[in-house]
Design an enzyme around this catalytic site. Structure first.
Site, PDB file in Angstrom:
ATOM      1  N   HIS A  39       0.844  -1.196   0.000  1.00 37.17           N
ATOM      2  CA  HIS A  39       0.000   0.000   0.000  1.00 37.17           C
ATOM      3  C   HIS A  39       0.876   1.243   0.000  1.00 37.17           C
ATOM      4  O   HIS A  39       1.839   1.333   0.760  1.00 37.17           O
ATOM      5  CB  HIS A  39      -0.894   0.000   1.247  1.00 37.17           C
ATOM      6  CG  HIS A  39      -1.859   1.130   1.255  1.00 37.17           C
ATOM      7  ND1 HIS A  39      -3.100   1.052   0.665  1.00 37.17           N
ATOM      8  CD2 HIS A  39      -1.766   2.395   1.764  1.00 37.17           C
ATOM      9  CE1 HIS A  39      -3.728   2.200   0.813  1.00 37.17           C
ATOM     10  NE2 HIS A  39      -2.944   3.035   1.472  1.00 37.17           N
ATOM     11  N   SER A  71      -6.908   4.737   9.268  1.00 35.76           N
ATOM     12  CA  SER A  71      -7.639   4.639   7.999  1.00 35.76           C
ATOM     13  C   SER A  71      -6.992   3.575   7.100  1.00 35.76           C
ATOM     14  O   SER A  71      -7.669   2.671   6.591  1.00 35.76           O
ATOM     15  CB  SER A  71      -7.614   6.016   7.318  1.00 35.76           C
ATOM     16  OG  SER A  71      -7.981   5.926   5.974  1.00 35.76           O
ATOM     17  N   ARG A  75     -13.207  13.841   6.705  1.00 39.78           N
ATOM     18  CA  ARG A  75     -11.871  14.429   6.930  1.00 39.78           C
ATOM     19  C   ARG A  75     -11.436  15.262   5.738  1.00 39.78           C
ATOM     20  O   ARG A  75     -10.814  16.309   5.875  1.00 39.78           O
ATOM     21  CB  ARG A  75     -10.841  13.327   7.193  1.00 39.78           C
ATOM     22  CG  ARG A  75     -10.969  12.692   8.557  1.00 39.78           C
ATOM     23  CD  ARG A  75     -10.152  11.415   8.637  1.00 39.78           C
ATOM     24  NE  ARG A  75      -8.765  11.628   8.333  1.00 39.78           N
ATOM     25  CZ  ARG A  75      -7.974  10.711   7.747  1.00 39.78           C
ATOM     26  NH1 ARG A  75      -8.436   9.516   7.443  1.00 39.78           N
ATOM     27  NH2 ARG A  75      -6.719  10.972   7.494  1.00 39.78           N
ATOM     28  N   LYS A 107      -8.293  -0.766   6.570  1.00 36.62           N
ATOM     29  CA  LYS A 107      -8.598  -1.353   5.256  1.00 36.62           C
ATOM     30  C   LYS A 107      -7.680  -2.529   4.954  1.00 36.62           C
ATOM     31  O   LYS A 107      -8.114  -3.558   4.439  1.00 36.62           O
ATOM     32  CB  LYS A 107      -8.443  -0.293   4.158  1.00 36.62           C
ATOM     33  CG  LYS A 107      -9.574   0.721   4.161  1.00 36.62           C
ATOM     34  CD  LYS A 107      -9.411   1.736   3.056  1.00 36.62           C
ATOM     35  CE  LYS A 107      -8.255   2.658   3.304  1.00 36.62           C
ATOM     36  NZ  LYS A 107      -8.485   4.069   3.098  1.00 36.62           N
ATOM     37  N   ASP A 140     -14.457   3.799   7.626  1.00 39.44           N
ATOM     38  CA  ASP A 140     -13.380   4.595   7.023  1.00 39.44           C
ATOM     39  C   ASP A 140     -13.895   5.419   5.854  1.00 39.44           C
ATOM     40  O   ASP A 140     -13.487   6.559   5.673  1.00 39.44           O
ATOM     41  CB  ASP A 140     -12.223   3.708   6.561  1.00 39.44           C
ATOM     42  CG  ASP A 140     -11.147   4.545   5.873  1.00 39.44           C
ATOM     43  OD1 ASP A 140     -10.576   5.412   6.566  1.00 39.44           O
ATOM     44  OD2 ASP A 140     -10.918   4.374   4.665  1.00 39.44           O
TER      45      ASP A 140
HETATM   46  N1  URA Z   1      -4.890   7.003   2.449  1.00 38.77           N
HETATM   47  C1  URA Z   1      -5.900   6.472   3.173  1.00 38.77           C
HETATM   48  O1  URA Z   1      -6.437   5.422   2.844  1.00 38.77           O
HETATM   49  N2  URA Z   1      -6.276   7.120   4.289  1.00 38.77           N
HETATM   50  C2  URA Z   1      -5.721   8.272   4.703  1.00 38.77           C
HETATM   51  O2  URA Z   1      -6.110   8.779   5.720  1.00 38.77           O
HETATM   52  C3  URA Z   1      -4.682   8.823   3.936  1.00 38.77           C
HETATM   53  C4  URA Z   1      -4.274   8.153   2.810  1.00 38.77           C
END
Ligand code: URA
Length: 441
Positions: free
Chosen positions: A82, A183, A168, A187, A161
């Site tokens: 990621h 966040s 946000r 995931k 999220d």
């Molecule tokens: N990527 C995400 O999935 N969440 C964040 O808060 C920032 C970048």
């Protein structure tokens, strides 16, 4: 329990309990807490921060707010990668087939771009016919048969999220370490991988602009992953200037394919090799980072990585011939060179401004509703440290929306700092964070 009391506690810099955090995540996901109270709590968290314990509780609550995928039907150690987001970051498009060619099962859920950063899903959709829609059974079968599949983030994973991130995004509460870590990790943990390699970007085009913050974010995410029994590695990589030369969906697909042919830009190839070698180590297919590098270079040299890319594209409905004929990708009507006004060394190319310039041309969306122009974008001809004469080409812009060109060009030119003296070469990788500690390079 009342959300008012939770907001007040955080406003007064007190620690929230597991139950309070779970209450907020659960009720907000179900629409039982209004956005104005959730915004107040997010701003209190942003200003007064959360400690590691609170961040871990928040991550777990968000992970459990939706479906937690079971990938146990996929054989082998599943490794997810990621990136925290950047400009010109087409790494997944190269790494997914490259890792599959090396034997790592890649079951990847990717997102779309928003603002100045691009998203893997948008880039893949530049390939004619390519679809990211798959049923869970098709997804698992593809990974078992081909070792690679990329699907879009399903609405049912980490439901909280999605809602919290959207809030946000409009309340200036994105760039907080606890909120980003929870966040991303909620995931990743809900997506079912056994091991996670995190590419934590640092610099102008990243959410974390300083090295200290980037290391702190990586540490926080590694601690959360480790506590949840996932081998987690964080690699801090540069995002001060765009990665590679291409910014924009179909232009980045070309650069990603070039990398699979061993002809990608040096910074991009180096990043793919670094992340890939750590993914191979995490998957237990090799016993050392150096063996990982050897395997990656062999997969590129032998053509196995490119073949795997074609299989992967065909399996998801795309035209695999794009690998040999780039004219099959969306093409822009206008292709215009942007010239330098100055002579000197390029000292800085602000990644965020380049991302915004490409977005203005149509490569990205400012709001979720904006329609993309998959052919639009920018191909840099010079990078930081290069010398340019006045009148030399700095980049080439690809676009269809003529009315946007002047604005994009102005933003592009403002992103460049050209000086008389050559700057010290910058690092691409600043360090690695594992459960055993931090190694700075
Ligand atoms: N990527 C995400 O999935 N969440 C964040 O808060 C920032 C970048």
């Amino acid at each position: 329990m009342r959300v008012y009391d939770i907001i007040r506690k955080k406003r007064d810099k007190e620690e929230l309990t597991k139950e309070e955090i779970e209450f907020f995540v659960d009720k907000y996901s179900k629409g039982e807490i209004p956005d104005y109270q959730a915004s107040a709590l997010l701003m209190a968290i942003y200003l007064n921060k959360m400690n590691k314990k609170e961040t871990a509780y928040l991550t777990e609550a968000m992970m459990n707010s939706g479906e937690v995928m079971d990938l146990s039907a996929i054989k082998g150690v599943k490794v997810d990668k990621h990136s925290t987001g950047g400009v010109g970051d087409k790494t997944t498009i190269t790494l997914a087939p490259l890792m599959a060619a090396c034997g790592v099962p890649v079951a990847k859920m990717s997102g779309r771009g928003l603002g100045h950063t691009g998203g893997t899903v948008d880039k893949l959709e530049a390939i004619p016919g390519f679809s990211i829609e798959m049923t869970p059974d098709e997804f698992i079968k593809s990974v078992n048969d081909l070792k690679v599949a990329v699907c879009g983030q399903t609405a049912s994973v980490a439901v909280a999220d999605k809602k919290i991130y959207a809030l946000r995004d409009v309340t200036a509460t994105v760039d907080n370490i606890s909120l980003i870590a929870s966040s991303i990790m909620s995931k990743k943990l809900a997506s079912g991988a056994d091991a996670i390699v995190l590419d934590v970007k640092t610099g102008d085009g990243a959410f974390m602009k300083t090295l200290d913050d980037s290391f702190a974010l990586a540490e926080e995410m590694v601690e959360i992953g480790t506590a949840m029994n996932r081998e987690t590695i964080g690699i801090i990589s540069d995002m001060d200037e765009p990665l590679g030369y291409a910014v924009g969906n179909s232009l980045e697909i070309i650069e990603a394919i070039e990398a699979l042919k061993g002809r990608g830009p040096k910074d991009f190839m180096d990043l793919c090799e670094t992340l890939g070698a750590y993914m191979l180590v995490s998957s237990k297919l090799v016993s050392s980072y150096e063996d990982g590098l050897i395997r990656i270079r062999e997969a590129i040299k032998s053509g196995a990585a490119l073949e795997k890319f074609k299989e992967f594209v065909a399996n998801q409905g795309g035209n695999p011939d794009v690998a040999e004929d780039y004219s099959l990708l969306p093409q822009a009507k206008h292709i215009v060179e942007i010239k330098s006004d100055k002579t000197g060394f390029i000292d800085k190319i602000e990644a965020e401004a380049i991302g915004v310039s490409a977005m203005v041309l149509g490569a990205g969306r400012e709001t979720k509703e904006d329609e993309l122009d998959l052919s639009a974008g920018i191909v840099l001809k010079k990078k930081v440290g290069d010398f340019v004469n006045e009148g030399d080409t700095l980049a080439v812009m690809h676009f269809n929306r003529e009315e946007k060109f002047e604005d994009a060009k102005r933003r592009f030119k403002d992103a460049y700092v050209i000086t008389e003296e050559k700057a010290e070469p910058k690092k691409l990788i600043y360090g690695v964070v594992t459960k055993d500690g931090i190694e700075k390079f």
